[in-house]
Design an enzyme around this catalytic site. Structure first.
Site, mmCIF file in Angstrom:
data_model
loop_
_atom_site.group_PDB
_atom_site.id
_atom_site.type_symbol
_atom_site.label_atom_id
_atom_site.label_comp_id
_atom_site.label_asym_id
_atom_site.label_seq_id
_atom_site.Cartn_x
_atom_site.Cartn_y
_atom_site.Cartn_z
ATOM 1 N N LYS A 178 -5.259 -5.127 -11.160
ATOM 2 C CA LYS A 178 -6.086 -3.911 -11.081
ATOM 3 C C LYS A 178 -5.279 -2.782 -11.712
ATOM 4 C CE LYS A 178 -8.995 -4.595 -7.019
ATOM 5 N NZ LYS A 178 -9.312 -4.116 -5.656
ATOM 6 N N GLU A 233 1.614 -2.596 3.841
ATOM 7 C CA GLU A 233 0.792 -3.459 2.970
ATOM 8 C C GLU A 233 1.168 -4.930 3.134
ATOM 9 O OE1 GLU A 233 -1.877 -2.830 1.302
ATOM 10 O OE2 GLU A 233 -1.812 -0.773 0.537
ATOM 11 N N LYS A 242 -1.011 -12.800 -1.954
ATOM 12 C CA LYS A 242 -1.929 -11.956 -2.727
ATOM 13 C C LYS A 242 -2.291 -12.658 -4.051
ATOM 14 C CE LYS A 242 -3.281 -7.843 -4.875
ATOM 15 N NZ LYS A 242 -3.196 -6.466 -5.221
ATOM 16 N N HIS A 294 0.150 6.517 1.382
ATOM 17 C CA HIS A 294 -0.881 5.477 1.364
ATOM 18 C C HIS A 294 -0.569 4.406 2.426
ATOM 19 C CE1 HIS A 294 -3.901 2.730 -0.109
ATOM 20 N NE2 HIS A 294 -2.982 1.800 -0.281
HETATM 21 N N1 GLY Z 1 -4.934 -3.627 -3.706
HETATM 22 C C1 GLY Z 1 -5.976 -4.524 -3.459
HETATM 23 C C2 GLY Z 1 -6.276 -5.462 -4.600
HETATM 24 O O1 GLY Z 1 -5.505 -5.580 -5.507
HETATM 25 O O2 GLY Z 1 -7.299 -6.087 -4.629
#
Ligand code: GLY
Length: 333
Positions: free
Chosen positions: A126, A168, A203, A243
């Site tokens: 992103k 996070e 992730k 954040h």
């Molecule tokens: N920060 C959330 C994502 O990359 O989807």
């Protein structure tokens, strides 16, 4: 390269080997972490250009992207060039977006220098910038060639920024790995590179299954719907909440909502609060739920009435629940 593939996470040795093969490197770095260039990338062939940035939320704009595009043109960067972004999430977002549109797209690689960007922002493609006071309103999906995870660069990270990254990281574990969550809560993640790598890898797995956020990737917004509202109010009031801090407070609110709607058993909110407190993370939103509701209604994600709340049945068991802001706020009171 396919624009979207599984995010590649590499060690310093692997990154150096990959970069050594590149004929046209252009390094864009946050001036605050210029020392990283020498200590990490020092042995590489000289880059075609080194571009220093003053990275801040205020400078995360199209103007900065355009200035970078001009610098690329001045450096005569070709379509084969590789941009290397060295810095935190603002830098990697800016450089990724610059790469996404220069000559219809060139490659870039991330060298994230904050915990938050190592486990989140710099993994997953992103990219983007803010528009007026709307965060990340303009952007593109563009996967980096690789993301280098290097524990060394975190040594000079201020404590508060480290904590923000921990929020996070805990978020990711709350989604997919209750054991890792417990391990991270026990002793924090200082000097635990294996936990940092695990969070980034979880992730990367989620992104590889859902690169364009059609489903599962939205889970990564756990704590963010409330968190963005908290950040928004803090900004309006000139108060200083990072954040990561807002996300920590947002996760606690998501846990409370999960309990109130009968999704989680009683005690989840108390457990998460106790865990965050032990780690020195903030837990309590300074703003009443009513004010958060008003901020959420203004948020871009509230367009269309219902908001996708990411809730938890238990650590490791997330659920996407669509609710109107009013329903959520009524349940939280
Ligand atoms: N920060 C959330 C994502 O990359 O989807």
């Amino acid at each position: 390269m396919d624009a979207i593939a599984r995010p590649k996470i590499v060690t310093l040795d692997e990154a150096q080997a990959l970069l050594a093969k590149e004929p046209e490197l252009i390094v864009v770095f946050d001036q605050n972490v210029a020392w990283v260039l020498e200590s990490l990338l020092g042995d590489l062939p000289p880059a075609k250009a080194y571009i220093g940035l003053e990275s801040s939320e205020e400078s995360k704009t199209m103007d900065t992207v355009l200035a970078l595009e001009r610098q690329l043109m001045e450096a005569d960067a070709s379509r084969g060039a590789l941009l290397v972004a060295v810095g935190g999430g603002i830098t990697t977002d800016l450089v990724g977006f610059t790469a996404a549109i220069y000559k219809r797209g060139i490659r870039y690689a991330n060298v994230p220098t904050t915990l938050l960007s190592q486990v989140d922002a710099a993994v997953g493609g992103k990219t983007g910038v803010n528009l007026d006071h709307y965060k990340n309103m303009l952007g593109a999906f563009r996967m980096p060639e690789f993301t280098l995870l290097c524990p060394e660069v975190l040594k000079t990270l201020p404590e508060r920024e480290f904590k923000a990254g921990e929020a996070e990281l805990l978020k990711t574990f709350l989604l997919r790995d209750a054991k890792a969550y417990a391990a991270a809560v026990k002793n924090g993640v200082k000097n635990r590179p294996e936990l940092i790598l695990k969070a980034a890898s979880i992730k990367a797995d989620i992104v590889s299954r859902d690169p364009y956020e059609k489903g599962e990737r939205a889970l990564l917004n756990l704590g963010h719907t409330f968190g963005h509202a908290i950040e928004h109010l803090a900004q309006e009031k000139g108060e200083d909440i990072t954040h990561g801090e807002a996300v920590a407070m947002g996760i606690v609110l998501a846990a409370r909502l999960s309990e109130r709607i009968g999704l989680a058993s009683k005690g989840l909110e108390e457990q998460i609060k106790a865990d965050f407190e032990a780690l020195g993370l903030p837990m309590q939103s300074p703003y009443p739920v009513q004010a958060l509701g008003e901020a959420m209604r203004k948020d871009k994600k509230a367009a269309g009435g219902k908001v996708k709340f990411i809730l938890l049945k238990a650590p490791g068991e997330p659920v996407i629940q669509e609710l109107t802001v009013n329903e959520a706020i009524d349940d939280l009171r």
